[in-house]
Design a protein around this motif. Structure first.
Motif, mmCIF file in Angstrom:
data_model
loop_
_atom_site.group_PDB
_atom_site.id
_atom_site.type_symbol
_atom_site.label_atom_id
_atom_site.label_comp_id
_atom_site.label_asym_id
_atom_site.label_seq_id
_atom_site.Cartn_x
_atom_site.Cartn_y
_atom_site.Cartn_z
ATOM 1 N N ALA A 112 0.840 -1.204 0.000
ATOM 2 C CA ALA A 112 0.000 0.000 0.000
ATOM 3 C C ALA A 112 0.875 1.255 0.000
ATOM 4 O O ALA A 112 0.593 2.222 -0.716
ATOM 5 N N ALA A 113 1.941 1.222 0.803
ATOM 6 C CA ALA A 113 2.860 2.363 0.845
ATOM 7 C C ALA A 113 3.569 2.528 -0.494
ATOM 8 O O ALA A 113 3.713 3.650 -0.996
ATOM 9 N N GLU A 114 3.986 1.432 -1.068
ATOM 10 C CA GLU A 114 4.673 1.474 -2.367
ATOM 11 C C GLU A 114 3.755 2.048 -3.442
ATOM 12 O O GLU A 114 4.165 2.881 -4.245
ATOM 13 N N LYS A 115 2.524 1.613 -3.435
ATOM 14 C CA LYS A 115 1.569 2.084 -4.443
ATOM 15 C C LYS A 115 1.286 3.580 -4.279
ATOM 16 O O LYS A 115 1.246 4.325 -5.252
ATOM 17 N N LYS A 116 1.096 4.010 -3.047
ATOM 18 C CA LYS A 116 0.745 5.408 -2.792
ATOM 19 C C LYS A 116 1.941 6.344 -2.978
ATOM 20 O O LYS A 116 1.817 7.403 -3.584
ATOM 21 N N PHE A 117 3.079 5.948 -2.425
ATOM 22 C CA PHE A 117 4.224 6.863 -2.386
ATOM 23 C C PHE A 117 5.283 6.538 -3.434
ATOM 24 O O PHE A 117 6.321 7.179 -3.478
ATOM 25 N N LYS A 118 5.039 5.543 -4.251
ATOM 26 C CA LYS A 118 5.920 5.169 -5.365
ATOM 27 C C LYS A 118 7.362 4.926 -4.921
ATOM 28 O O LYS A 118 8.307 5.218 -5.645
ATOM 29 N N GLY A 119 7.524 4.420 -3.694
ATOM 30 C CA GLY A 119 8.857 4.097 -3.194
ATOM 31 C C GLY A 119 9.695 5.298 -2.817
ATOM 32 O O GLY A 119 10.877 5.167 -2.533
ATOM 33 N N ILE A 120 9.085 6.475 -2.813
ATOM 34 C CA ILE A 120 9.832 7.691 -2.477
ATOM 35 C C ILE A 120 9.898 7.836 -0.961
ATOM 36 O O ILE A 120 8.877 7.848 -0.281
ATOM 37 N N LYS A 121 11.105 7.948 -0.469
ATOM 38 C CA LYS A 121 11.333 8.099 0.969
ATOM 39 C C LYS A 121 10.896 9.494 1.416
ATOM 40 O O LYS A 121 11.063 10.468 0.682
ATOM 41 N N ALA A 122 10.338 9.573 2.615
ATOM 42 C CA ALA A 122 9.915 10.866 3.162
ATOM 43 C C ALA A 122 11.140 11.755 3.362
ATOM 44 O O ALA A 122 12.149 11.322 3.917
ATOM 45 N N LYS A 123 11.031 13.005 2.906
ATOM 46 C CA LYS A 123 12.166 13.925 2.991
ATOM 47 C C LYS A 123 12.325 14.514 4.386
ATOM 48 O O LYS A 123 13.424 14.813 4.817
ATOM 49 N N ASP A 124 11.201 14.714 5.055
ATOM 50 C CA ASP A 124 11.256 15.322 6.385
ATOM 51 C C ASP A 124 10.199 14.687 7.288
ATOM 52 O O ASP A 124 9.450 13.812 6.867
ATOM 53 N N GLN A 131 2.690 10.084 5.642
ATOM 54 C CA GLN A 131 2.686 8.692 5.208
ATOM 55 C C GLN A 131 2.140 7.777 6.309
ATOM 56 O O GLN A 131 1.371 6.859 6.035
ATOM 57 N N VAL A 132 2.533 8.053 7.541
ATOM 58 C CA VAL A 132 2.042 7.260 8.672
ATOM 59 C C VAL A 132 0.531 7.410 8.801
ATOM 60 O O VAL A 132 -0.187 6.420 8.971
ATOM 61 N N ARG A 133 0.035 8.639 8.691
ATOM 62 C CA ARG A 133 -1.416 8.873 8.792
ATOM 63 C C ARG A 133 -2.177 8.130 7.702
ATOM 64 O O ARG A 133 -3.237 7.560 7.946
ATOM 65 N N PHE A 134 -1.622 8.142 6.502
ATOM 66 C CA PHE A 134 -2.277 7.437 5.401
ATOM 67 C C PHE A 134 -2.420 5.952 5.722
ATOM 68 O O PHE A 134 -3.494 5.367 5.560
ATOM 69 N N PHE A 151 11.028 -0.264 4.919
ATOM 70 C CA PHE A 151 11.344 -1.030 3.715
ATOM 71 C C PHE A 151 11.667 -0.087 2.567
ATOM 72 O O PHE A 151 12.551 -0.333 1.774
ATOM 73 N N GLU A 152 10.944 1.032 2.518
ATOM 74 C CA GLU A 152 11.211 2.034 1.481
ATOM 75 C C GLU A 152 12.592 2.647 1.656
ATOM 76 O O GLU A 152 13.258 2.960 0.687
ATOM 77 N N ASP A 153 13.010 2.808 2.910
ATOM 78 C CA ASP A 153 14.301 3.433 3.182
ATOM 79 C C ASP A 153 15.452 2.630 2.592
ATOM 80 O O ASP A 153 16.473 3.183 2.215
#
Length: 155
Positions: A112-124, A131-134, A151-153
């Motif tokens: 779900a995280a991969e699909k939503k955030f496209k594997g992009i690590k949170a910058k701040d 991302q956590v709230r989602f 896992f994204e990191d």
């Protein structure tokens, strides 16, 4: 403004079978739909009992179907349980449905995280919190969220 309910043309039993022919319903959901159509409480109870006796209506089958649908949508265990509770499915039936439809919730959270955030690590921190709230809204536990985002990191 409001129209009076017209007398239903089908019997409550026929209406229940017609509704169940389209998809599974829980007992409470079927009761509500029949009540909205204007059937008397006694007729609704008789129709529900008929459907239960003939195995047309089965809360466990309904719950398992809902679990599969929600997993397909990327929802976590908490969200699925909440949705089923809102539809007044018994806790014991929810537990049985979850046991009979086993899932790897950690991998589902990661997907779900991969699909939503496209594997992009949170910058701040603000983006990480978003991302956590989602994932929390999707019904994942904090352990599952931590796994999914860590896992994204590593990518």
């Amino acid at each position: 403004m409001y129209q009076k309910l017209q007398a239903p043309t089908l019997s409550s039993k026929e209406a229940a079978i017609q509704l169940l022919s389209r998809r599974d319903h829980g007992q409470y959901e079927l009761y509500q739909k029949l009540a909205l159509k204007g059937y008397e409480e006694a007729d609704i109870e008789a129709a529900i009992n008929f459907c239960l006796d003939h195995n047309y209506l089965d809360d466990l089958r309904y719950a398992k179907s809902q679990v599969r649908q929600h997993v397909y949508k990327g929802h976590g265990e908490r969200r699925i349980r909440q949705e089923l509770k809102q539809k007044r499915v018994a806790e014991s039936i929810i537990d049985m449905a979850m046991a009979e439809e086993p899932q790897d919730w950690f991998e589902l959270a990661r997907m779900a995280a991969e699909k939503k955030f496209k594997g992009i690590k949170a910058k701040d921190q603000k983006e990480y919190a978003k991302q956590v709230r989602f994932l929390q809204y999707r019904g994942y536990s904090f352990d599952q969220i931590s796994y999914a985002l860590s896992f994204e990191d590593e990518d």
